[in-house]
Design an enzyme around this catalytic site. Structure first.
Site, short mmCIF file in Angstrom:
data_model
loop_
_atom_site.label_atom_id
_atom_site.label_comp_id
_atom_site.label_asym_id
_atom_site.label_seq_id
_atom_site.Cartn_x
_atom_site.Cartn_y
_atom_site.Cartn_z
N ARG A 67 0.37 -8.85 -4.44
CA ARG A 67 0.98 -9.97 -5.14
C ARG A 67 -0.03 -11.13 -5.22
O ARG A 67 -0.86 -11.30 -4.32
CB ARG A 67 2.20 -10.42 -4.32
CG ARG A 67 3.03 -11.54 -4.92
CD ARG A 67 3.76 -11.14 -6.15
NE ARG A 67 4.87 -12.03 -6.46
CZ ARG A 67 5.45 -12.06 -7.65
NH1 ARG A 67 5.05 -11.26 -8.62
NH2 ARG A 67 6.47 -12.87 -7.86
N THR B 178 6.05 -7.11 -17.37
CA THR B 178 5.95 -6.35 -16.13
C THR B 178 5.96 -4.88 -16.54
O THR B 178 6.49 -4.54 -17.58
CB THR B 178 7.15 -6.69 -15.22
OG1 THR B 178 7.18 -8.10 -15.03
CG2 THR B 178 7.07 -6.01 -13.88
N THR C 46 2.78 -7.00 -12.68
CA THR C 46 3.31 -8.01 -13.59
C THR C 46 2.32 -9.13 -13.87
O THR C 46 1.44 -9.41 -13.05
CB THR C 46 4.60 -8.64 -13.00
OG1 THR C 46 5.17 -9.52 -13.98
CG2 THR C 46 4.34 -9.43 -11.73
N ASN D 86 4.10 -11.79 -15.07
CA ASN D 86 5.29 -12.64 -15.09
C ASN D 86 5.83 -12.77 -16.51
O ASN D 86 6.65 -11.98 -16.93
CB ASN D 86 5.07 -14.01 -14.46
CG ASN D 86 6.40 -14.68 -14.17
OD1 ASN D 86 7.39 -13.99 -13.94
ND2 ASN D 86 6.46 -15.99 -14.21
N GLU E 38 2.37 -16.45 -12.61
CA GLU E 38 3.25 -16.07 -11.50
C GLU E 38 3.71 -17.26 -10.67
O GLU E 38 4.69 -17.15 -9.92
CB GLU E 38 2.52 -15.07 -10.60
CG GLU E 38 3.36 -13.93 -10.12
CD GLU E 38 3.73 -12.97 -11.24
OE1 GLU E 38 4.93 -12.81 -11.49
OE2 GLU E 38 2.83 -12.40 -11.85
N ASP F 39 7.32 -18.03 -10.32
CA ASP F 39 8.23 -17.28 -9.45
C ASP F 39 8.51 -18.02 -8.13
O ASP F 39 9.44 -17.67 -7.40
CB ASP F 39 7.66 -15.89 -9.13
CG ASP F 39 8.06 -14.87 -10.20
OD1 ASP F 39 8.89 -15.19 -11.07
OD2 ASP F 39 7.52 -13.74 -10.18
N SER G 255 8.99 -12.10 -5.35
CA SER G 255 9.09 -11.25 -6.53
C SER G 255 10.43 -10.51 -6.50
O SER G 255 11.11 -10.46 -5.48
CB SER G 255 7.95 -10.23 -6.51
OG SER G 255 8.13 -9.26 -7.51
N GLY H 277 11.42 -6.45 -15.58
CA GLY H 277 12.64 -7.16 -15.96
C GLY H 277 13.01 -8.34 -15.07
O GLY H 277 14.17 -8.74 -15.06
N GLY H 278 12.04 -8.90 -14.31
CA GLY H 278 12.39 -10.04 -13.46
C GLY H 278 13.52 -9.64 -12.51
O GLY H 278 13.53 -8.52 -11.98
N1 GLY Z 1 7.31 -11.93 -12.09
C1 GLY Z 1 8.51 -11.26 -11.89
C2 GLY Z 1 8.71 -10.79 -10.52
O1 GLY Z 1 7.75 -10.58 -9.81
O2 GLY Z 1 9.82 -10.66 -10.09
#
Ligand code: GLY
Length: 576
Positions: free
Chosen positions: A114, A386, A404, A406, A425, A428, A457, A479-480
Site C-alpha cells: 500500500r 482498481t 489501485t 484510487n 490514494e 483514502d 483500503s 470498486g472502493g
Molecule cells: N483506493 C480504494 C481502496 O483502496 O479501497
C-alpha cells in the site's frame, strides 16, 4: 512449453494440483427481469492453470508465463506489469496494492504494498484553519501517496518467483513500445468527461495519452515509449530503479513541477511489508483475507460472520435476503469506519471484530421487520481505478492481487518522461473529518493522515478453502468500499445459495456502507417488489443505481479450474 507439460504431469501424478470439490452448485433460481446478466457468461475451463484479470491481453501474458513454466507469482507479476500498459486508468506502478498468496504446501502469506503518506504530510494538509478544503485530495500531485506496487511485485518475486524478473516484464515492455489497440471497455474510461477534464489539466498526461489534444478512442493504438523505457529500467535494475534511480528522480521532479510533496527520501524509505494473513471461517469454509491496512479482510469476515450467526439465509431473490445482507453490511462498515487504520500506527480490536461471539451479538440486533435508521448522503461514482487479478498454477499455488490508483487515472498526473500515472490514494485517509471521501466513506481518527502511514483500503483479495483445507476460490474486486460487499456476496452466493461461479458473479449485488445510509443497487438488480418491501421496512434508495464491483475469480472444481472475469467490465480469463 515442454517444461509446462512436465509440471502439469508432475502435479497430476503428485495430486497436488488435483481439484477440490468443496462447492456443489444446485441453484435453480432466476435473476430479476430485466437484469443485464440474466444469462451468465460461460467461464473459461482449464485443467491446470488459470489467470483472470481486467484485460484480455494482460491475462494472456500471465497465461504465457505459466506455459513457460513460471509459477503463479511469476504469472501475477507479469500480468500486473502488463496491466500498467494496457489498463492505464488502473495500472499501476504509480499506485499500490495487496497480495494474498496460498502456496501449494498449504502456507498462506499476505504482502502489503500500500502507498504511504509522504514525510511532509499532516492531518490537515487539505484544509484551512476553518476546516475548508484548500487542496484537492483527489486530483493533482499533492493527492499522491508514495507508490508501493514496484516494491511489492519485486518483493513477491524475490521470495517466491521462479522465472527471471526480466522475463516477466518483457511482455509489458513490448506492449508499451509497439502499442496496444484500445478496445471498447478500455477506451470508455478515456471518453468519460470528468476523466478527460482531469487528464487535460496536466501537460504530461496530455502528452502521454492524448493525440492532437483529444483522448484516444476505441480502435486507436496506444504507444507509450516513455513507459517502455521506465519498464526497461525496472527490468534491468529492479525496484531500485524506481525508488532510488532515475525513475525516483523523475517522480521528485514531477512533484516540484506539480506541487506535490513526495521526496527522494520518501521513495528510498518505502518498504513492502509481509503481514500475518487474516484467517477466518464461514460455515466450515476457511477464508484467507488481507489484514489492515486493508479493511477488506476484516470487513468481509465481519459481514460473513453476522450472516452465519443469522442462520441459514433466505433464498436468493427474496427481499428478506437483501434485508439481512444490508443490515450485516452496515454493522460491519460502522466498525470499519470507526476502528480500522494502519496497524503500524493504531491498535485495533481485530480479534473482537472478526470473532463469532461479536457477530452473534450484532446479528441479534437485526430486526427482521425494520431497517436501522437512515441518514442522507451523497451518491458515489463508479470508476475503473482498481484492478483484480487471480491466478492458479499447475502446482496448486494460488494468488489473488488487487492494485489501485484510487480514482480513475489516479491523481491524473503522469510523471513526465516516465510515462505512468501517480495515484491519488491520500483521499483514502480521513482527509476531512466528518466529510465523505471520494467513495462517500465517513471515516474516523484511526485513519487520520500521518507521515509514513498507510491509508486504510477496502481491497479484499481473498482465497477460500473448503472444509478439508483445499483451495476452492481465488477472488477479489475493484470498486472502493463496494469491493468488500461484492466479494462477500460472491462467496455467500457460492456457499449459501449453491450457485455456479458464473451465477454467483453475474447475480445482481447490493451495497450498504453505513454512511451515507442509502441502499446502493445495480440497475435492474432490485425488482419493484423487493424495493417496495425494503422501503416499507425503512430503507432509503436515495442514490442512483451503480455498478458494484468487478469480481475476477478462479474456481477449483472437481474436474479442474474455472476462470471467470466479471461481465460488468469485460476482463478475461486465460487458462489450460
Ligand atoms: N483506493 C480504494 C481502496 O483502496 O479501497
Amino acid at each position: 512449453m515442454s517444461r509446462a507439460w512436465a509440471l502439469a504431469l508432475a502435479a497430476l501424478l503428485a495430486g497436488c494440483g488435483a481439484p477440490a470439490g468443496g462447492l456443489r452448485a444446485t441453484w435453480r433460481g432466476t435473476f430479476p427481469v430485466p437484469w443485464r446478466f440474466a444469462a451468465p457468461p460461460a467461464p473459461v475451463a482449464g485443467r491446470y492453470a488459470m489467470v483472470v484479470s481486467d484485460e484480455p491481453i494482460a491475462s494472456a501474458v500471465g497465461d504465457t508465463i505459466l506455459l513457460k513454466g513460471g509459477n503463479a507469482i511469476d504469472a501475477a507479476v507479469a500480468t500486473a506489469f502488463a496491466l500498467e500498459v494496457v489498463l492505464p486508468q488502473a495500472g499501476n506502478i504509480g499506485g499500490g496494492g495487496f497480495l494474498v498468496y496460498r502456496a501449494a504446501d498449504g502456507r498462506p502469506y499476505t504482502l502489503d504494498f500500500r502507498e504511504t503518506a509522504p514525510a511532509a504530510s499532516t492531518p490537515t494538509m487539505y484544509l484551512d484553519s476553518a476546516g475548508h478544503e484548500i487542496h484537492s485530495s483527489i486530483t493533482g500531485a499533492l493527492s499522491a501517496g508514495v507508490p508501493g506496487s514496484v516494491a511489492g511485485l519485486w518483493e513477491m518475486h524475490r521470495r517466491f518467483g521462479r522465472l527471471p524478473w526480466r522475463e516477466l516484464i518483457a511482455p509489458a515492455i513490448a506492449l508499451a513500445r509497439r502499442g496496444v489497440v484500445l478496445d471498447a471497455p478500455r477506451a470508455a474510461a478515456f471518453d468519460d468527461s470528468i476523466n478527460r477534464a482531469r487528464l487535460g489539466r496536466f501537460p504530461s498526461s496530455v502528452a502521454t495519452y492524448f493525440r492532437n489534444g483529444r483522448p484516444p478512442v476505441e480502435g486507436d493504438t496506444l504507444v507509450q515509449p516513455d513507459l517502455a523505457r521506465t519498464l526497461e529500467l525496472i527490468a534491468d535494475s529492479g525496484a531500485d530503479a524506481f525508488y532510488r534511480g532515475s525513475i525516483a528522480r523523475a517522480i521528485v521532479a514531477e512533484m516540484r513541477r506539480s506541487g506535490g510533496i513526495i521526496t527522494a527520501a520518501d521513495l528510498a524509505g518505502y518498504r513492502a511489508k509481509w503481514r500475518a494473513p487474516l484467517e477466518t471461517t464461514y460455515r466450515g469454509y476457511h477464508i484467507i483475507g488481507m489484514p489492515p491496512p486493508s479493511s477488506g479482510g476484516v470487513t468481509v469476515a465481519e459481514i460473513l460472520n453476522i450472516l452465519e450467526a443469522w442462520g441459514p439465509l433466505p433464498r436468493f431473490g427474496s427481499a428478506m435476503l437483501l434485508h439481512v445482507e444490508l443490515e450485516a453490511m452496515r454493522r460491519a462498515f460502522e466498525d470499519r469506519n470507526a476502528y480500522l487504520g494502519d496497524p503500524d500506527f493504531v491498535t485495533m480490536p481485530l480479534a473482537r471484530l472478526t470473532g463469532k461471539a461479536y457477530a452473534e451479538s450484532l446479528s441479534r440486533t437485526i430486526d427482521p421487520n425494520r431497517a436501522s435508521p437512515s441518514v442522507a448522503g451523497p451518491a458515489m461514482p463508479e470508476g475503473h481505478h482498481t484492478t483484480q487479478l487471480s491466478v492458479v498454477d499447475p502446482e496448486g499455488n494460488a494468488v489473488s492481487i488487487t492494485t489501485t490508483l484510487n480514482d480513475d487515472f489516479g491523481s491524473a498526473v503522469t510523471v513526465a518522461g516516465a510515462g505512468f500515472l501517480l495515484n491519488d490514494e491520500m483521499d483514502d485517509f480521513t482527509s476531512r473529518p466528518g466529510v465523505p471521501n471520494l467513495y462517500g466513506l465517513v471515516q474516523g481518527e484511526a485513519n487520520a493522515i500521518a507521515p509514513g502511514k498507510r491509508m486504510l483500503s477496502a481491497m479484499a483479495p481473498t482465497i477460500v478453502l473448503d472444509p478439508r483445507g483445499r483451495p476452492v476460490l481465488v477472488t477479489g474486486s475493484p470498486g472502493g468500499p463496494r469491493i468488500i460487499t461484492a466479494v462477500e456476496q460472491v462467496i455467500s452466493n457460492l456457499i449459501d445459495q449453491r450457485m455456479t461461479l458464473a451465477q454467483a458473479v453475474s447475480a445482481p449485488r447490493i451495497h450498504d456502507q453505513a454512511l451515507p445510509d442509502s441502499v446502493f443497487w445495480e440497475r435492474g438488480g432490485v425488482t419493484p417488489d423487493q424495493r417496495r418491501v425494503l422501503e416499507a421496512m425503512g430503507y432509503a434508495f436515495r442514490a442512483h443505481p451503480i455498478v458494484i464491483g468487478d469480481v475476477n475469480s478462479v474456481l477449483v472444481t472437481p474436474t479442474g479450474l474455472e476462470g471467470l472475469a466479471d461481465p460488468r467490465r469485460g476482463g478475461a480469463a486465460a487458462g489450460w
